[in-house]
Design an enzyme around this catalytic site. Structure first.
Site, short mmCIF file in Angstrom:
data_model
loop_
_atom_site.label_atom_id
_atom_site.label_comp_id
_atom_site.label_asym_id
_atom_site.label_seq_id
_atom_site.Cartn_x
_atom_site.Cartn_y
_atom_site.Cartn_z
N THR A 199 0.81 -1.22 0.00
CA THR A 199 0.00 0.00 0.00
C THR A 199 0.85 1.27 0.00
O THR A 199 0.48 2.27 -0.60
CB THR A 199 -0.92 -0.02 1.24
OG1 THR A 199 -1.85 -1.08 1.07
CG2 THR A 199 -1.66 1.28 1.44
N SER B 177 1.85 -7.63 -0.75
CA SER B 177 2.64 -8.54 0.09
C SER B 177 2.01 -9.92 0.18
O SER B 177 2.68 -10.89 0.52
CB SER B 177 2.87 -7.95 1.48
OG SER B 177 1.68 -7.92 2.23
N ASP C 292 0.27 -6.80 4.92
CA ASP C 292 -0.44 -8.07 5.11
C ASP C 292 0.47 -9.20 5.58
O ASP C 292 0.06 -10.05 6.38
CB ASP C 292 -1.16 -8.49 3.82
CG ASP C 292 -2.35 -7.60 3.50
OD1 ASP C 292 -2.76 -6.83 4.39
OD2 ASP C 292 -2.87 -7.68 2.37
N1 ASP Z 1 -2.66 -5.40 0.66
C1 ASP Z 1 -1.54 -4.56 1.04
C2 ASP Z 1 -0.26 -5.40 1.03
O1 ASP Z 1 0.02 -6.07 1.98
C3 ASP Z 1 -1.82 -3.99 2.37
C4 ASP Z 1 -0.78 -3.02 2.85
O2 ASP Z 1 0.26 -2.80 2.28
O3 ASP Z 1 -1.03 -2.42 3.88
O4 ASP Z 1 0.43 -5.36 0.06
#
Ligand code: ASP
Length: 329
Positions: A12, A49, A81
């Site tokens: 993110t 992730s 994640d």
């Molecule tokens: N879905 C994202 C990831 O883990 C969530 C984040 O980065 O906070 O890549």
């Protein structure tokens, strides 16, 4: 201030809108202003992730080891994640004096209150501070400093999602400076560990009335199993014998699905109790949560704790005991 190398992996913190497109590592670092220009950048991966693999983290660990050996602190920037899993694996695989810090963000760069720049600045402050040496791998978000072995993502959206249940943060970042309050009792590196992506360790979370069908599936396909059991390490009476049978062939680690606290060893003694299953060959995870217990077992099996003749139960038990300070009573 010490040197710092920043590895960007995606997540993110580098998301461009809601789609899969990612900012480059340089664009992520630009959010840091002057400090960012002094950091060495490794644009390592651009992935959510949830799509990072064991191979990705093994390759990262190799580069992090080389970087700290050259005297540089490290910041790893990735999605939240699986952030706790990367941090714990680096903790196991990279014995280091230099600070290694993992961070990310809960709010995309284009949203009001984006937390990426503040988290990155705090992570760089920790990674370049000599007072943060010899603490093992750290996770820094929301101005809190956590030890990798304790930290977990505990909320789907809160910027204060990372917590260390049962331990608490070991410090915080105040006015841009690290303040360390506590030091981990033992280093996480238990021996010379590596990560073999071919090793398969299953994680089975028990739930009410579980009849053991998934347990049957584990037998021929996996090299090890972590059972996220009820409460302090309890399983249904009808799974005791299948688990004992499985533990004769592959290591079976007993963890708790509760999210905090340690597995017990001799408080409950009836069939299916922690005392019962530990004496039938299961290995206690102690306070390690199931996800981290799985990674520790994976690294131990990658590093010679498994072979033709079965597995080295005393060595695996000793490694868990060393890391967690718990044993079989
Ligand atoms: N879905 C994202 C990831 O883990 C969530 C984040 O980065 O906070 O890549």
């Amino acid at each position: 201030m010490g040197r710092v190398t920043v590895f960007t992996l995606g997540g993110t913190i580098s998301a461009r809108g809601g789609d899969a497109a990612r900012l480059t590592g340089a664009e992520v670092l630009a959010g840091l202003g002057a400090v960012g220009t002094e950091a060495e950048l490794r644009d390592f991966r651009r992935l959510p992730s949830s799509s990072l693999s064991v191979e990705d983290v093994a390759a990262l660990a190799d580069e992090v080891r080389a970087t700290v050996a050259a005297g540089s602190g490290v910041v790893v920037v990735q999605g939240t994640d699986t952030l706790e899993e990367t941090a714990f694996l680096l903790d196991l695989l990279c014995p280091t004096t230099e600070p290694v810090v993992v961070t990310g963000a809960m709010r995309r760069p284009d949203l009001p209150g984006a937390d990426g720049p503040a988290n990155l600045a705090a992570a760089v402050a920790v990674a370049t501070d000599p007072a943060c040496r010899d603490l093992g791998v750290l996770v820094v978000l929301a101005d809190e400093i956590h030890a990798a072995r304790h930290v977990r993502k505990t909320h789907t959206t809160s910027v204060a999602t990372f917590a260390s249940p049962g331990a608490g943060p070991i410090g915080s970042v105040v006015e841009g400076e690290a303040r360390i309050l506590l030091r981990p009792a033992t280093p996480s590196t238990v021996c010379s560990l590596r990560l073999d992506p071919r090793i398969r360790v299953a994680l089975l979370t028990l739930s009410l009335g579980d009849r053991g069908e998934l347990l049957d599936a584990v037998d021929s396909r996996y090299d090890g199993l972590v059972v996220a059991a009820f409460g302090a390490g309890h399983v249904p009476t009808w799974l005791v014998e299948p688990l004992e049978e499985l533990a004769r062939r592959i290591p079976v680690v007993l963890a708790s699905r509760t999210g905090a606290g340690t597995t017990l060893s001799h408080t409950y003694r009836g069939p299916g109790s922690e005392h019962d299953v530990l004496h039938r060959g299961l290995i206690p995870a102690g306070p390690l949560d199931p996800v981290k217990a799985r990674l520790l077992l994976h690294t131990l099996l990658s590093s010679g704790a498994a072979g033709e003749a079965g597995y080295d139960r005393p060595r695996i038990t000793a490694a868990f005991t060393h890391l967690t300070g718990t044993g079989l009573a």
